[in-house]
Enzyme design. Structure first.
Site, PDB file in Angstrom:
ATOM      1  N   GLU A 111       0.836  -1.213   0.000  1.00  0.00           N
ATOM      2  CA  GLU A 111       0.000   0.000   0.000  1.00  0.00           C
ATOM      3  C   GLU A 111       0.870   1.262   0.000  1.00  0.00           C
ATOM      4  OE1 GLU A 111      -2.394  -1.588   3.306  1.00  0.00           O
ATOM      5  OE2 GLU A 111      -4.146  -1.085   2.098  1.00  0.00           O
ATOM      6  N   GLU A 131      -3.804  -9.582   3.569  1.00  0.00           N
ATOM      7  CA  GLU A 131      -4.563  -9.311   4.795  1.00  0.00           C
ATOM      8  C   GLU A 131      -5.667 -10.329   5.053  1.00  0.00           C
ATOM      9  OE1 GLU A 131      -3.531  -7.058   2.632  1.00  0.00           O
ATOM     10  OE2 GLU A 131      -2.890  -5.216   3.654  1.00  0.00           O
TER      11      GLU A 131
END
Ligand code: 3HC
Ligand code: NAI
Length: 707
Positions: A111, A131
């Site tokens: 990210e 995740e």
């Protein structure tokens, strides 16, 4: 090279000409803990305010770029700045920001890279948004930026699978702009950033990327992923939240999408599944830290011998061949040896048939396989795993042969399920070399390897067991010697609890359904049908003479086995499997047998709710788990957890039985056991460890830290 911005020591900014090189140096994996976030934000601030800086280059020190958010921080009070804020600062920087990636750029790490304006990867890079494996969704813009950059379909696949992609694939997906040669991400990043500066390349924000321009295709991808996820992720919380977050990327402006992502992320953070999955993440790393692996170095482990080419011996041989080891198999006679070889070959033939292996690759693997009926063929191997019949005299005879022929220092392992390994070790001249390596069936597939530590074994032999697990990509758990070690010992107890419920009124189908609803792929009676009822039957007959006459003994399984109904392989067991079907159908005749047994035992059947079934099933598992820890058969509760996650299909999102017990609350589990004990005090004896923990107001987690 002058320092141009405040350093937090975990984030080191330094000037290289008109570039600000920001190096993240937070071993072991550059996780984005609070100090790293602060350092990154400060470095971007410094770049903004220094007119001499024309571009920023972000790199990671050590083996990785950034492995993601610091997982240890989840569940604690968040400290500013948050990662979405840091990513926003990077993206909003008025000067080009370049990320040069080597090793892991995972989760928050990717990210950060997506928030940068340009991305470069060297061949070692692995990128991903894993995740979902932690019960989360990418919470720092991953669900909003990835679809804009690489399109909805590819982004959904990446986020929902959680898989890591290599540098080449990352380039073809559009996750990175450039692939550099070699391993030096800093040098490649500097060259790239200098080129961008020279070309006056503009800042280029992923939030403005056009990957979702084809609205129809994006919507179709979303709906396909929604349908697929609804079908596949039974019981999991975060996958559907991922769909919702990506839907926001399709339908809302970026800033609004970010807010939705944050709300959904916080819901995931608060879910017990997140706690269970993160427990599993750390537990499977903690099990590697056994006292012997700290104290000793493994012995050489290049070549292996296997004694016995049946179900287990062949499976273990395949696991070793797959790891690149040459394997020599010993069998009783030529016929059995041919069968053993055929058992091994069958696995590879299956792969060839499915197109997952070429005939040439199979030939190359089988060239490393050798067989003999003479033990002398094992004279030079580094390790031998014995997998002959489960009979102590047969095993002792095999070990006497191994003692005679194997070179000094050869590790002598037994795959016994229940036998006393101390006795086997004591029967030869080198007990220090004898260890238990308990594989699970099918041994080339199942991940668990119990490393059973007899009294006289040398530490380096145990360390070699752990090293073998690493080589075979298995998850090792250290276990002490007892009947069934960790897993099978606990299994024996909760299987009895299931049998008791069956005789008391729940059908095997009710029990299997409750266990599946809890998150297991199969219930205990389905497992029994899959494994073959004859194995347990033989064990029960062997143990009949030593069984406590006061203990309750349910005879349903014996009645079923007496009819030759051993499960799938005989087309009926607890279920019917017409024409070799893999999924069973309930069998009215089995229900009639159970009814007859109830009458014989004088039991008036009663109803069991799904909740009660699971309370009893789990209480039995947890109580015996506590005994196993109390008697040091398992080092810590987490070792029990990992055993059940990897060997017994326990739902990972619950973290393992001991973690689950903490989630429910130990006082509640103990109260259940005491209530059940009113009917059957012989079976339901509260574990002394459970009682002690409840008295101290402590939980199993407190024991995980004590080693
Ligand atoms: N946070 C905290 N600790 C971490 C960590 C993380 N993200 N990733 C790894 N560690 C720790 C491990 O627990 C281990 O600690 P130990 O030595 O005390 O046992 C140590 O770092 C080394 O890890 P490994 O043994 O796993 O090392 P490998 O070299 O085998 O693997 C890796 C490296 C591929 C990076 C692997 O550790 C990994 O997959 N890590 C997790 C990656 C991940 O899931 N990232 C997403 C996090 S969630 C997130 O980012 C949320 C965001 O969207 C907001
Ligand atoms: P199996 O019956 O399929 O295979 C045993 C093999 O050993 C046979 O091929 C036999 O010919 C060979 N053998 C017997 N005596 C021998 C000797 N003296 N020398 C050389 N070979 C000999 O049995 P299986 O299921 O493979 O079990 C083997 C061991 O693994 C047992 O100790 C069992 O308890 C254990 N185990 C079994 C599991 C399972 O699910 N089947 C799981 C984990 C462990």
């Amino acid at each position: 090279m002058a320092v141009a911005a405040p350093s937090t020591s975990l984030v080191n900014p330094s000037r290289q000409g008109d570039l600000l090189v920001v190096t993240i140096d937070n071993p072991p994996v550059n996780a984005l803990g609070v100090d790293v976030r602060r350092g990154l934000a400060a470095a971007i601030g410094a770049a903004e305010s220094d007119a001499g800086v024309k571009a920023v280059l972000i790199v990671g020190a050590g083996r990785n770029f950034i492995a993601g958010a610091d997982i240890r921080e989840f569940g604690q009070t968040p400290q500013p700045p948050s990662l979405p804020e840091v990513c926003a600062a990077i993206e909003n920087c008025s000067k080009p920001v370049v990320a040069a990636i080597h090793g892991a750029a995972l989760g928050g790490g990717l990210e950060v890279a997506l928030a940068a304006h340009y991305r470069l990867a060297v061949p070692s890079a692995k990128l991903g948004l894993p995740e979902v494996a932690l019960g989360l969704l990418p919470g720092s813009g991953g669900t909003q930026r990835a679809p804009r950059l690489i399109g909805a379909k590819a982004a959904l696949e990446l986020i929902l699978s959680g898989r890591h992609v290599g540098a080449k694939e990352a380039l073809s997906l559009g996750l990175v702009d450039r692939l550099a040669e070699g391993s030096d991400a800093l040098a490649a990043g500097l060259a790239y950033a200098e080129k961008l500066v020279a070309a006056k390349a503009p800042v280029r924000r992923t939030r403005d990327a056009q990957g979702l321009a084809d609205a129809e295709a994006s919507r179709a991808a979303l709906e396909a992923a929604r349908a697929d996820t609804a079908r596949k992720s039974r019981g999991l919380f975060s996958p559907m939240k991922i769909i919702e977050a990506v839907e926001a990327a399709l339908t809302k402006p970026f800033d609004e999408g970010m807010k939705i992502e944050r709300q959904l992320f916080l819901q995931c953070i608060d879910s017990p599944q997140r706690a269970g999955l993160i427990h599993a993440f750390f537990a499977e790393r903690e099990v590697l830290k056994a006292p012997e692996t700290k104290a000793a170095k493994p012995r050489p482990l290049d070549t292996a011998g296997i004694v016995g080419g049946g179900t287990m011996g062949a499976g273990i041989a395949v696991a070793m061949l797959d790891a690149g080891m040459p394997v020599t198999m010993i069998e009783r006679d030529e016929t059995q040896l041919a069968r053993g070889r055929a058992n091994v070959e069958k696995v590879y033939d299956g792969l060839v048939k499915k197109g997952r292996m070429t005939p040439e690759a199979k030939a190359a693997v089988m060239a490393r396989f050798d067989g003999s009926t003479r033990y002398d063929a094992l004279a030079k191997v580094d390790i031998v795993v014995e997998a002959v019949f489960e009979d102590i005299e047969v095993k002792k005879a095999v070990f006497a042969e191994l003692d005679r022929v194997c070179k000094p220092g050869c590790v002598l392992a037994t795959n016994t399920s229940y036998l006393d390994i101390d006795q086997i070790a004591a029967s030869i001249s080198r007990p220090g070399d004898v260890v238990g390596l308990h594989f699970f069936s099918p041994a080339n597939i199942m991940k668990l390897l119990e490393i059973v530590v007899p009294a006289k074994v040398s530490a380096d032999v145990v360390a070699t067991g752990f090293e073998l697990a690493k080589k075979l990509k298995k998850v090792p758990v250290r276990a002490g010697v007892c009947d069934g070690f960790i897993g099978n010992r606990i299994l024996a107890v909760y299987r009895q609890a299931a049998d008791h419920m069956m005789e008391d009124g729940a059908s095997p189908y009710d029990i299997d359904a409750a266990v599946r609803a809890f998150g297991y792929p199969m219930g205990p009676f389905q497992v029994s049908d899959l494994a073959g009822g004859d194995i347990g039957w033989a064990t029960r007959k062997r143990k009949a003479a030593t069984r406590d006459p006061k203990a309750r003994y349910v005879q349903v399984a014996d009645r079923i086995c007496e009819r030759g109904w051993f499960g799938q392989k005989t087309q009926r067991g607890y279920y019917l499997y017409p024409e070799g079907a893999r999924t069973g159908q309930p069998d009215p005749e089995v229900l009639a047998i159970i009814d007859a047994e109830r009458q014989r035992a004088g039991v008036t059947p009663r109803k069991f709710s799904e909740d009660e079934i699971m309370r009893r099933y789990m209480a039995a598992m947890i109580n015996e788990g506590a005994n196993v820890v109390h008697q040091r058969i398992a080092l810590r509760p987490l070792d029990v957890d990992v055993t059940f996650l990897y060997g017994y299909g326990f739902p990972r999102f619950r973290g393992g039985p001991m973690k689950y017990a903490d989630t429910v609350g130990l006082p509640k589990v103990l109260a259940d056991i005491r209530e059940f004990a009113k009917e059957d005090p012989v079976f339901w004896k509260p574990s002394p460890l459970l009682v002690e923990l409840v008295e101290r107001g402590a939980d199993f987690a407190s024991l995980n830290q004590s080693e």
